[in-house]
Design an enzyme around this catalytic site. Sequence first.
Site, PDB file in Angstrom:
ATOM      1  CG  HIS A  72      -1.926  -0.912   0.890  1.00  0.00           C
ATOM      2  ND1 HIS A  72      -3.170  -0.807   1.977  1.00  0.00           N
ATOM      3  CD2 HIS A  72      -2.480  -1.811   0.239  1.00  0.00           C
ATOM      4  CE1 HIS A  72      -4.342  -1.711   1.663  1.00  0.00           C
ATOM      5  NE2 HIS A  72      -3.564  -2.423   0.549  1.00  0.00           N
ATOM      6  CE1 TYR A 200      -6.207   3.599  10.995  1.00  0.00           C
ATOM      7  CE2 TYR A 200      -5.732   3.694   8.761  1.00  0.00           C
ATOM      8  CZ  TYR A 200      -5.617   3.208   9.973  1.00  0.00           C
ATOM      9  OH  TYR A 200      -4.483   2.348  10.109  1.00  0.00           O
ATOM     10  N   PRO A 292      -5.004   0.011  18.515  1.00  0.00           N
ATOM     11  CG  PRO A 292      -6.740  -1.315  17.770  1.00  0.00           C
ATOM     12  CD  PRO A 292      -6.233  -0.898  19.077  1.00  0.00           C
ATOM     13  CE  LYS A 296       3.405   3.248  13.596  1.00  0.00           C
ATOM     14  NZ  LYS A 296       3.787   2.737  12.143  1.00  0.00           N
ATOM     15  CE1 TYR A 384      -1.409   3.894   9.431  1.00  0.00           C
ATOM     16  CE2 TYR A 384      -0.432   3.131   7.431  1.00  0.00           C
ATOM     17  CZ  TYR A 384      -1.491   3.063   8.245  1.00  0.00           C
ATOM     18  OH  TYR A 384      -2.569   1.953   8.247  1.00  0.00           O
TER      19      TYR A 384
END
Length: 389
Positions: A72, A200, A292, A296, A384
Site C-alpha cells: 500500500h 480511517y 490498534p 503499531k 505510519y
Amino acid sequence: MRTQVAIIGSGPSGLLLGQLLTNAGIDNVILDRVGKDYILGRVRAGVLEEGTVGLLQEAGADARMHAEGLSHDGFSLAFDGRDHRIDLFALTGKRVMVYGQTELTRDLMERREKTNGVTIYDARNVEPHDFGGELPFVTYEKDGLSHRIDCDFIAGCDGYHGISRKSVPEKSIATYERIYPFGWLGILADVSPVSHELVYANHPRGFALCSMRSTSRSRYYIQCPLDEKIEDWSDDRFYEELRRRLPDVHAEALVTGPSFEKSIAPLRSFVAEPMRFGSLFLVGDAAHIVPPTGAKGLNLAASDVHYLFEGLRDHYLDHSNSALAAYSGRALKRVWKSVRFSWSMTMLMHRFPEGGEFGQKIQEAELDYLTHSTAAAASLAENYVGLPY
C-alpha cells in the site's frame, strides 16, 4: 536440556527472534503453553512496516508474503463526509504491506520446521528462574513430567498476560497505562474491501476502520461502548452502522456478507520499563500494548526483536555486550514514540464521551490541518510507515 537462548512464547515475536538466531547459528528453544492450532486460530493485525518486512526477509520467511501480501502506497482519512488520501510513498518514499498476522505466523512456523528449530508446544506452568543471577533456567511441565532448560538468556515473548513480566519483582519494574473509554467491534468477512487502501473514518457516531486481509477478505471495525454485548450485533446491524459512518463513495461500495469472526476489543496504552532484568528480556506485548489505531502492535514487537537479536548476535559472534546492555534503552525510545503516535491517532479519530463540542472542534481543526499541510501530512506518514530502528 541446555540451550543458549530460551524463548517463552511462539507468537510472531518469539518465532521471528528464534529464526534470526537459528540463521546466525545461535542455539535456541521456544516454549508455549498452548498448541500450534490454537496459535494459528488467533485473529490479529496485518499492516507491516518496511522494517518488519525486512526482518521477515532476513529470517527467510518472506516468500508467501511477497507473493500474496498487498503493498500500500497510502491510506485515507475520512471526515466531514469526504475522503482525504495520505500518500505515504510520495511523502516518505516508503510503503506498508498488508499481510495477516496469522499467515505471517504460519510462515515463521514452517520456516522453523524446515530449519530444524525446536519448539515445545503445550508446555504447562512455564516459569523463568534465577534471571538475576549467573545460571538462569526455565522450568515447565509436559505429559505429566517436569522439565528444566538451562540457558544463557531468556526472552519473554509471551504477551501481556504471560509469565515473563509477572516474574519480575514488583519493585524492579514501573508501568504506565491509559485505558480508553470505548472498544472496537470488529468483524472478518469474505467480501471485497470498500477500497484498495485502508480507510480511517471520524464521524459524529464514532470511529470506523475499513481494512482488509486480502482482495477478497475484509476486516471492519466500529467504535462502540465498552458495555456493548456481541450477541446484540447481527451482521446486518453492523453493516448498517458502518455504512452510516463512511463517506458516500465508500458506503456505496460496501459489499456485505456473513462474518466468520466477530469480537469486541478494549483499547489501552501500556508500557513497562525497563525491558531487561539481568538475563531476562521482555519483548513485544510482554512489555507494551498500544491501541490498534496506528497499526503499531506487531511492528513494535518486530523492532524489539531487531534490537535483541542485534545484542545476542554481537554477544555470541563478536564477544561484545554493548548492544545487549543498550537493549532496553534503545527499544523503549522507539516504543514511546510509537505509543505517542498510536495515542494521537486514537485521540484524533474517536469520539470521546467527555470531549464535548470543544473536543470535536479540535479534532476537525487537526484533520483539516493534516490534509492541507504537506509538513503535517509528512509527519503523519513518517510515523505510519515506521520510524527507523
